[in-house]
Design an enzyme around this catalytic site. Structure first.
Site, PDB file in Angstrom:
ATOM      1  N   LYS B  87       0.957  -1.198   0.038  1.00 10.47           N
ATOM      2  CA  LYS B  87       0.128   0.029   0.068  1.00 10.47           C
ATOM      3  C   LYS B  87       0.860   1.270  -0.012  1.00 10.47           C
ATOM      4  CE  LYS B  87      -4.011   1.969   2.531  1.00 10.47           C
ATOM      5  NZ  LYS B  87      -4.744   1.921   3.750  1.00 10.47           N
ATOM      6  N   SER B 162      -9.789   2.436   2.796  1.00 12.49           N
ATOM      7  CA  SER B 162      -8.845   3.012   1.715  1.00 12.49           C
ATOM      8  C   SER B 162      -7.798   2.020   1.043  1.00 12.49           C
ATOM      9  CB  SER B 162      -7.922   4.088   2.426  1.00 12.49           C
ATOM     10  OG  SER B 162      -7.183   3.510   3.721  1.00 12.49           O
ATOM     11  N   SER B 186      -9.822   0.134   6.996  1.00 15.93           N
ATOM     12  CA  SER B 186      -9.126   0.336   5.598  1.00 15.93           C
ATOM     13  C   SER B 186      -8.705  -1.173   5.101  1.00 15.93           C
ATOM     14  CB  SER B 186      -8.289   1.319   5.786  1.00 15.93           C
ATOM     15  OG  SER B 186      -8.721   2.597   5.584  1.00 15.93           O
TER      16      SER B 186
END
Lengths: 98, 515
Positions: B87, B162, B186
């Site tokens: 990420k 996210s 997330s």
């Protein structure tokens, strides 16, 4: 709780160093009003006898030996700077009119 | 489709060990897959940056060590040579880190996050950096400054957020493993809506050093995978004490893969599973509720004792979260001022002082959602409102913890749907921040209390994945893996294989790949 005014948002934006146009201020004021309205019940949820929790797990201060660890070189520290001179970060004037 | 990319990380690792597949072949197969389905107008767009050269070099190194044999080959980590996606909130040397923000476009970290150091030491080739909502603020990845990521199950729908990029990459067979971060859901919510597995470890269980901070008392790095066992293996690799993170737990990582293996027998005799009354019913899609109820039946048939627990203060959890998180955001993001890094922007007119340059720089660098949260946090912390908002929210946090304590007195693990809804169409909630915030209603309590949570695929509703969440007491992450692996096995026995096999075949979107 008083409603959030456009002036309030303008002040908050200034505190947070966020330049905002009139249109943005208008939009943000509306959105913030809706959000604050939705979450303000939080102030009624807990009585005075409930202690506050700042962290999920109990923490104590962490100390370490005063020895040099992993550090950045001056070059590494400055490599992403928008402006630098003589091995230092360079910024515009700190005070107006100087 | 190349069969290598369909393997779980554990199965791929076994083939690397027995020599039937090389790491170079595995990395190349995933790079080919990314080139085929990630780019173009209708691509998944999970990746913001590809790290092909370095990934292939690491793969070649692992292959050479294995070919030579001897003690160095023996000492290789079990996941050595298995590719992973990162990420783009986690800093990496040699690859740009943007946090999904224009502010950090082109920024190169001068250091590695601790989890990245561990991944390098274990020799997992890093395929690249994945898309996210700007600074991890969102539930759909639509707040990224670099375009939407598409859900591989339906390219017109959100992949969650996210960490939509990491979840979509794993779901689209672009990577067997990925790293995510979870502040309010997330990792788990994207896992739920993409039919994959994601774990938010106990707060402090995985070092946060090098994860760009959003809300420091809530943030946690964790694994994103297609199977429970793979999450356990990755969790064991990245977990453990780190002196560079003062909130890191000073204890060894538990035996998580062993717990997953125990669960995979499908036997839960003696395990008490608590159903959280407040996290179901109204507000939850009928299809989500139906899959959840079926999962409860399966867990019961596996020997688990199902009890109902009540967490009455969860009613206030979302509200408390949307005061605590933005308060921490307003503080953490103050450092993005365009002095030491970031793209400096000068004001259009007027005096050129540093304060005005900061104002213009932050105005140009941050997107709408980030600005909303900074202003909300500044408001919650400001004189006259601090006690009513931030102070009250911290008290609610205590009440949430007490609710969990009472619930865990009756049950070993708790269970709920992960997300109240399935993946919604891109753009459908973008103009309604409150509707967007509601996506995290079932995941947020765990972050407020610091406890671990997992999401596992629970079936389909409207042909879209539904996630089932298990929660465990702090430090008891192993319980998640046992319960999660058990449900995974019971459901896969019914489905005749992993849920992800039911996802539609992705068309080749582009031969160009990503930049």
């Amino acid at each position: 709780m008083p409603a959030i005014s456009r002036e309030d948002v303008a002040h908050l934006a200034q505190l947070a160093h966020l330049e905002m146009s009139d249109t943005e201020l208008e939009k943000m004021t509306g959105e913030l009003g809706v959000i604050v309205d939705a979450i303000k019940s939080v102030s009624e949820a807990a009585g005075n006898d409930v202690p506050a929790t700042s962290h999920p797990l109990p923490l104590v201060n962490v100390m370490r030996e005063d020895v040099v660890g992993q550090t950045l070189t001056q070059e590494e520290a400055l490599q992403n700077a928008p402006d630098a001179e003589d091995g230092r970060f360079k910024v515009p004037a700190i005070l107006e009119g100087e | 489709m190349n069969e290598i990319i369909k393997l779980s990380a554990a199965d791929l690792a076994a083939k690397l060990r027995d020599g039937s597949v090389t790491s170079t072949q595995a990395v190349q197969a995933h790079l080919d897959r990314i080139a085929a389905v990630d780019g173009g107008d209708r691509g998944v767009h999970a990746f913001l940056h590809l790290n092909a050269e370095e990934a292939l070099a690491v793969a070649a190194e692992v292959d050479a060590i294995r070919a030579a044999g001897g003690p160095e080959a023996e000492a290789l980590h079990p996941l050595a040579g298995v590719p992973i996606a990162i990420k783009d909130l986690i800093v990496t040397k040699g690859q740009p880190t943007t946090a999904g923000s224009k502010f950090l476009e082109g920024w190169m970290s001068p250091y590695d996050a601790t989890v990245i150091e561990k991944i390098r030491a274990a020799k997992l080739p890093m395929l690249g950096k994945t898309n996210l909502d700007e600074f991890a603020m969102g539930s759909s990845t639509e707040h990224s400054a670099y375009g939407d990521t598409r859900n591989p199950w339906d390219l017109d729908r959100i992949p969650g957020g996210s960490g939509g990029g990491s979840a979509a990459a794993v779901a689209a067979f672009e990577a067997p493993l990925a790293l995510g971060t979870d502040t309010g859901g997330s990792i788990r919510q994207p896992g739920a809506v993409t039919g994959t597995v994601g774990v938010k470890p106990t707060y402090g269980g995985v070092s946060r050093y090098g994860a760009i901070a959003m809300a420091s008392s809530l943030d946690q790095i964790g694994p994103v995978t297609r199977t429970v066992r793979d999450s356990a293996l990755l969790h064991e690799l990245i977990g453990g004490h780190d002196p560079k993170d003062s909130t890191s737990i000073d204890q060894p990582v538990a035996e998580l893969a062993a717990a997953a293996e125990q669960g995979a027998t499908g036997d839960l005799t003696g395990v008490r599973i608590g159903v959280i009354r407040e996290l179901q019913g109204e507000g939850y899609d009928a299809g989500v509720q139906a899959r959840f109820d079926e999962s409860l039946q399966l867990l019961r048939s596996a020997g688990a004792e199902i009890v109902e627990v009540s967490c009455p203060n969860f009613e206030y959890a979302l509200n408390a979260y949307y005061l605590i998180m933005p308060s921490e955001v307003s503080s953490n993001l103050a450092k993005f001022d365009g002095v030491r890094y970031g793209n400096r922007v000068l004001p259009a007119e007027g005096p050129m002082t540093i304060e005005r340059v900061m104002g213009a720089t932050r105005a140009a660098g941050f997107g709408d959602e980030v600005k909303r949260r900074i202003i909300l946090g500044t408001y919650a912390l400001s004189a006259g409102y601090y006690d009513a908002y931030y102070g009250s929210a911290q008290k609610v946090r205590t009440l949430i913890q007490r609710d969990f304590e009472a619930a865990f007195a009756q049950a070993d693990v708790l269970v709920s749907p992960t997300s109240p809804v399935v993946a919604f169409p891109l753009g459908s909630k973008l103009d309604d921040p409150l509707a967007m915030y509601l996506n995290d209603v079932a995941t947020i309590p765990a972050n407020l209390a610091g406890i671990p949570g997992i999401t596992v695929p629970g079936g389909l509703s409207e042909n879209l994945p539904v996630g089932i969440q298990f929660l465990a007491p702090a430090h008891e992450d192993a319980r998640l893996y046992r319960a999660g692996a058990a449900l995974e096995k019971l459901l896969e026995d019914q489905w005749g294989g992993p849920l992800i096999n039911q996802a539609p075949e992705l068309a080749e979107s582009s031969k160009e790949g990503v930049a």
